[in-house]
Scaffold this motif. Structure first.
Motif, mmCIF file in Angstrom:
data_model
loop_
_atom_site.group_PDB
_atom_site.id
_atom_site.type_symbol
_atom_site.label_atom_id
_atom_site.label_comp_id
_atom_site.label_asym_id
_atom_site.label_seq_id
_atom_site.Cartn_x
_atom_site.Cartn_y
_atom_site.Cartn_z
ATOM 1 N N ARG A 649 0.850 -1.189 0.000
ATOM 2 C CA ARG A 649 0.000 0.000 0.000
ATOM 3 C C ARG A 649 0.889 1.244 0.000
ATOM 4 O O ARG A 649 1.917 1.265 0.670
ATOM 5 C CB ARG A 649 -0.927 0.009 1.216
ATOM 6 C CG ARG A 649 -2.032 -1.060 1.144
ATOM 7 C CD ARG A 649 -2.949 -0.978 2.374
ATOM 8 N NE ARG A 649 -4.143 -1.802 2.209
ATOM 9 C CZ ARG A 649 -4.204 -3.092 2.491
ATOM 10 N NH1 ARG A 649 -3.121 -3.694 2.951
ATOM 11 N NH2 ARG A 649 -5.319 -3.777 2.318
ATOM 12 N N ASP A 702 -9.958 -6.766 -0.535
ATOM 13 C CA ASP A 702 -10.172 -5.737 -1.549
ATOM 14 C C ASP A 702 -10.633 -6.430 -2.825
ATOM 15 O O ASP A 702 -10.062 -7.452 -3.216
ATOM 16 C CB ASP A 702 -8.874 -4.965 -1.801
ATOM 17 C CG ASP A 702 -9.072 -3.741 -2.676
ATOM 18 O OD1 ASP A 702 -9.613 -3.886 -3.788
ATOM 19 O OD2 ASP A 702 -8.677 -2.643 -2.249
ATOM 20 N N THR A 704 -10.124 -5.836 -5.742
ATOM 21 C CA THR A 704 -9.116 -5.883 -6.806
ATOM 22 C C THR A 704 -8.035 -6.919 -6.551
ATOM 23 O O THR A 704 -7.225 -7.203 -7.439
ATOM 24 C CB THR A 704 -8.447 -4.502 -6.964
ATOM 25 O OG1 THR A 704 -7.741 -4.171 -5.764
ATOM 26 C CG2 THR A 704 -9.486 -3.423 -7.255
ATOM 27 N N GLN A 742 -1.707 -8.366 -7.036
ATOM 28 C CA GLN A 742 -1.504 -6.935 -7.239
ATOM 29 C C GLN A 742 -0.660 -6.607 -8.466
ATOM 30 O O GLN A 742 -0.257 -5.466 -8.643
ATOM 31 C CB GLN A 742 -0.824 -6.314 -6.009
ATOM 32 C CG GLN A 742 -1.755 -6.064 -4.831
ATOM 33 C CD GLN A 742 -1.083 -5.216 -3.773
ATOM 34 O OE1 GLN A 742 -0.136 -5.647 -3.133
ATOM 35 N NE2 GLN A 742 -1.595 -3.995 -3.594
ATOM 36 N N GLY A 785 -1.862 -0.502 -7.683
ATOM 37 C CA GLY A 785 -2.971 -0.257 -6.784
ATOM 38 C C GLY A 785 -3.813 0.884 -7.303
ATOM 39 O O GLY A 785 -3.530 1.467 -8.362
ATOM 40 N N ALA A 786 -4.837 1.254 -6.540
ATOM 41 C CA ALA A 786 -5.742 2.308 -6.986
ATOM 42 C C ALA A 786 -5.019 3.635 -7.181
ATOM 43 O O ALA A 786 -5.383 4.428 -8.055
ATOM 44 C CB ALA A 786 -6.875 2.469 -5.978
ATOM 45 N N ASN A 787 -3.965 3.899 -6.392
ATOM 46 C CA ASN A 787 -3.293 5.191 -6.460
ATOM 47 C C ASN A 787 -1.810 5.093 -6.805
ATOM 48 O O ASN A 787 -1.076 6.061 -6.642
ATOM 49 C CB ASN A 787 -3.449 5.940 -5.134
ATOM 50 C CG ASN A 787 -2.709 5.241 -3.997
ATOM 51 O OD1 ASN A 787 -2.516 4.027 -4.022
ATOM 52 N ND2 ASN A 787 -2.276 6.024 -3.005
#
Length: 824
Positions: A649, A702, A704, A742, A785-787
């Motif tokens: 993360r 999550d 994803t 991931q 990841g998302a960001n």
């Protein structure tokens, strides 16, 4: 932490060696027995006898005997010996000759076997088979064992015969064992599963304890005799290890008199070492000692590219890391076997290892805004670490055998006492794009880490044979382990004092107690052999963060069944179906919340809330023995609940945190093929191929965190004898790309080259090895990841060139061109 490979081929030398030969011999011989069922349809009479070691007269369980017609040499029937070495062959009347075989021994022919109704059962008496060795100028010369030996549920990798292992560590050895992969940090995976139970001589050991699998980087290969890969263990083994068990067997002899080997190594990058393996046996006492010393300077490098998406902007960070690890390591393992009588042996041993290392790393960070044409700043951070790690292990083992062969009792007590002290200093300076110092003040930080481990283990095992082929086994095990980690991070203040950084200083305590009992029963009916077992384990784990009074206590009890079925076919074939239930308990490093601090933008830590994961493993295996080798294939399936996976993360400031978490499930399907061939006397070829599909569902954490990947890896080794005393070997590995929850891992390919030559009248061997010829052993991955988007490339060891001299004292070395009869 150098190590040296020892060329010791031979058979019948040590009881431990004989045990694994029996396992291999079992599958060869059951196939012979089965093929014998295709023999004559006439009325069957009986031929009996007993196969024994010609030197010791010890019975050879699971040896084979085959009967051929004297007239045309056609094969008629055969059998395998029981634990007492005895056999019974059902066959029609006639005149035959018999061929008796056991792996590592010379074939023994018995001529003029005349069987009639009047003399049935015909007793051939003691058939003595000799180790495949002969004497030449007072030097024992023997045929070498295969580098790789196979059974349906176990692969045995004979370390000494892989030339490229000279000068390497346990990590180098495992890197080239079929089914096994080792990443840049020394973490071991088996058939794609990262949770593997690593044992030393069948037991947990301080040699791989505090640091887990990464401790193998400090275990020198010169101490290792063989590696056993058990992909679907029975209830006899600990339930720990989702992917299976890797058992590293260390060198030890029990021959009469004094014998040993001595090694000297030099290499580039800096790699100097020496080793001695010495054994002395006189009557009822046997002394053994292994000592290794090494000094290494190992360079490595790592590159990270990261994009962080925030506030409609893209922040780019590149980090280059170059490191040098200098270290001196010493290890000694000694012990005594005392024979009260041939049926009662008491063994005491002590293992001591210490390593002192100095690591210096330089990390360069470059920060960009939007694209790489817009450099905003760059940072240089250095790490200067001093580490000391002494380990001790004490063990006492008692073994009693009974009049009935195969009946035995073993008791074992072990105590591990290990600690590690690490002192690290970090300097950090930030610069403007033009190279001038920025307004950010330089940092001087210090991280001190002191870890201890104490473990006490008791284990008893009992084997009781019954009827002709039946066997009952039972045992118990109790282990307790206490570990501590005193961790503190401080920073130099403007007034010259030191301040403690919040959240990075604490005392972590870990206490683990595991108690287990197991029972197993096996027998044979016709062509079908079966074995079923059940293991019960009670686990208690308590973790505590002392300063913050955070206590996490867990207790659980579990049952672990196992079933193995073997069906023998004619023409040297056999099938096996197996099932076992396995567990991966979070270990100390998985639970420790302390983050690594060498890279203050990329942190790795454990997770105190991690739960165990459980796997049901199924496997269907087939083995085919050929005149010039063998071929093993298997299909396997694993279903895992609570899959433990490292999750990354990235925070708003760009720093990342990676720690293990429990995902939902994983289903893994695969097929594996392993072969060992000796097509001509001067050429040996081994290869393995593994193809698998893994479906991971982490939607519980999550949506994803999901992946569905197809991947494969292949390994091949070709060894040529070019001249009488010179061998050349090529070894290649390829691991295909693989999807992760991931992102993905990229492909990896390596090639190793080695050459060896016998000198000093075959008493010594000189080996030149080049590990990773093209400097291509780079672990590359992409994580998303998302960001964020992260790309990583790591190379923990650059190309290594080693030159090793091995000298043998009253020990065997294979003679080139020697017949390989009795081996695969």
């Amino acid at each position: 932490m150098g190590s040296i490979r020892q060329f010791v081929a031979g058979s019948g030398q040590a009881s431990g060696q004989r045990q694994f030969l029996k396992v291999i011999g079992l599958f060869v011989c059951v196939c012979l027995s089965a093929s014998g069922a295709l023999g004559q349809g006439a009325a069957k009479l009986k031929v009996t006898g007993k196969i024994v070691d010609a030197q010791t007269t010890d019975p050879l369980g699971y040896a084979s005997i085959r009967l051929f017609k004297s007239a045309d040499s056609s094969f008629v029937s055969g059998a395998i010996t029981d634990e007492t070495g005895g056999f019974i062959v059902d066959i029609a009347a006639g005149t035959y000759y018999a061929l008796s075989e056991f792996i590592g021994y010379k074939p023994q022919y018995t001529s003029n076997v005349r069987l009639t109704a009047a003399n049935s059962p015909l007793d051939l008496g003691l058939i003595k088979v000799a180790p495949s060795a002969r004497t030449l100028d007072e030097v024992t010369v023997q045929a070498e064992k295969s580098t790789m030996e196979l059974s349906l549920d176990k692969k045995i990798f004979n370390v000494g015969q892989d030339l490229a292992n000279a000068g390497g560590t346990a990590v180098d050895i495992l890197t080239n064992v079929p089914s096994v992969a080792v990443d840049v940090e020394g973490n071991v995976s088996l058939r794609g599963s990262g949770n593997v139970r690593i044992l030393i001589d069948g037991k947990p050991s301080g040699l791989v304890s505090i640091k887990g699998a990464s401790g193998l980087q400090q275990l020198q290969g010169s101490m290792i005799e063989r590696v056993e890969i058990i992909t679907n263990p029975s209830a006899r083994y600990e339930a720990e290890g989702m992917g299976g068990v890797i058992n590293i067997v260390l060198k030890k002899e029990r021959k009469e008199g004094i014998n040993g080997s001595f090694d000297i190594i030099t290499g580039h990058p800096t790699n100097y070492g020496a080793a001695a393996n010495v054994n002395y046996r006189r009557k009822n006492l046997n002394f053994f000692i292994n000592y290794t010393m090494s000094y290494r300077n190992t360079p490595g490098k790592n590159f990270v590219y990261q994009e962080l998406y925030r506030d409609d902007s893209t922040f780019i960070m590149e980090r280059d890391m170059k490191t040098n690890l200098k270290g001196m390591a010493n290890s000694a393992r000694g012990g005594i076997d005392y024979y009260f009588n041939p049926k009662n042996i008491l063994t005491g041993s002590y293992t001591w290892r210490t390593s002192k290392g100095k690591r210096f790393s330089t990390l360069t960070y470059r920060d960009y805004l939007t694209n790489k044409d817009n450099l905003t700043s760059y940072t240089i951070r250095t790490q200067d670490e001093t580490e000391t790690e002494p380990n001790s292990e004490y063990s006492i083992t008692y073994k009693k055998t009974f009049d009935r062969k195969g009946r035995e009792f073993t008791a074992d007590v072990r105590y591990l006492d290990n600690w590690e002290n690490s002192d690290q200093y970090y300097n950090e300076n930030v610069f403007n794009p033009n190279g001038s110092p920025s307004d950010i003040a330089p940092l001087l930080q210090r991280a001190v880490n002191y870890e201890t481990e104490k473990q006490l283990l008791f284990q008893v095992d009992y084997v009781h044979p019954f009827a002709k082929d039946g066997k009952f086994e039972a045992g118990g095990r109790s282990s307790s382990r206490d570990m501590t980690n005193d961790y503190a991070v401080t920073q130099r203040a403007s007034d010259g004092g030191w301040i403690t950084l919040p959240g990075l200083t604490n005392d972590f305590l870990y206490e683990e107690n595991i108690n287990a009992v197991y029972g197993m029963i096996g027998n044979k009916t016709g062509r079908l052999s079966y074995q079923a077992g059940l293991r019960a384990e009670w686990t208690g784990v308590t973790t505590e963060l002392k300063q913050t009074a955070e206590v996490n206590k867990r207790t659980y009890a579990n049952l672990f069944p196992s079933v193995h079925l073997t069906y023998d076919l004619a023409k040297q074939n056999a099938f096996q179906l197996s099932f076992s239930r396995r567990v991966r308990r979070p270990q100390y490093n998985d639970l420790s919340p302390f983050a690594t601090y060498s890279d203050n933008r990329n942190y790795w830590s454990g997770n105190p809330d991690l739960n165990p994961e459980f796997t049901n493993a199924f496997e269907l295996g087939h083995i085919k023995y050929l005149t010039k080798g063998s071929l093993t294939s298997s299909l396997y399936y694993r279903h895992t609940n609570g899959k433990i996976t490292s999750i990354r993360r990235v925070q708003e400031d760009g720093s990342s945190y990676t720690r293990p978490e429990n995902l939902g499930t994983e289903d893994a399907y695969g097929a594996e093929f392993t072969s060992s061939f000796n097509p001509v006397q001067w050429w040996k070829f081994d290869a393995s191929f593994n193809f698998f599909r893994a479906i991971t569902d982490g939607a519980n954490v999550d949506d994803t965190f999901k992946s569905d990947t197809y991947s494969w890896f292949v390994r091949a080794m070709s060894r040529l004898t070019l001249w009488k005393t010179t061998d050349v070997q090529l070894r290649g590995n390829y691991e295909a790309p693989q999807q992760t929850p991931q992102g993905r891992r990229k492909a990896l390919a390596t090639l190793d080259l080695a050459a060896t030559r016998d000198i000093l009248k075959n008493n010594a061997t000189l080996t030149l090895s080049i590990i990773d010829v093209f400097n291509s052993r780079k672990f590359r991955s992409i994580t998303e990841g998302a960001n964020f988007y992260t790309r990583n490339s790591s190379q923990g060891r650059l190309r290594q060139i080693n030159l090793t001299l091995n000298y043998r004292l009253h020990q065997a070395k294979k003679k080139p061109k020697e017949s390989l009869e009795g081996d695969f």
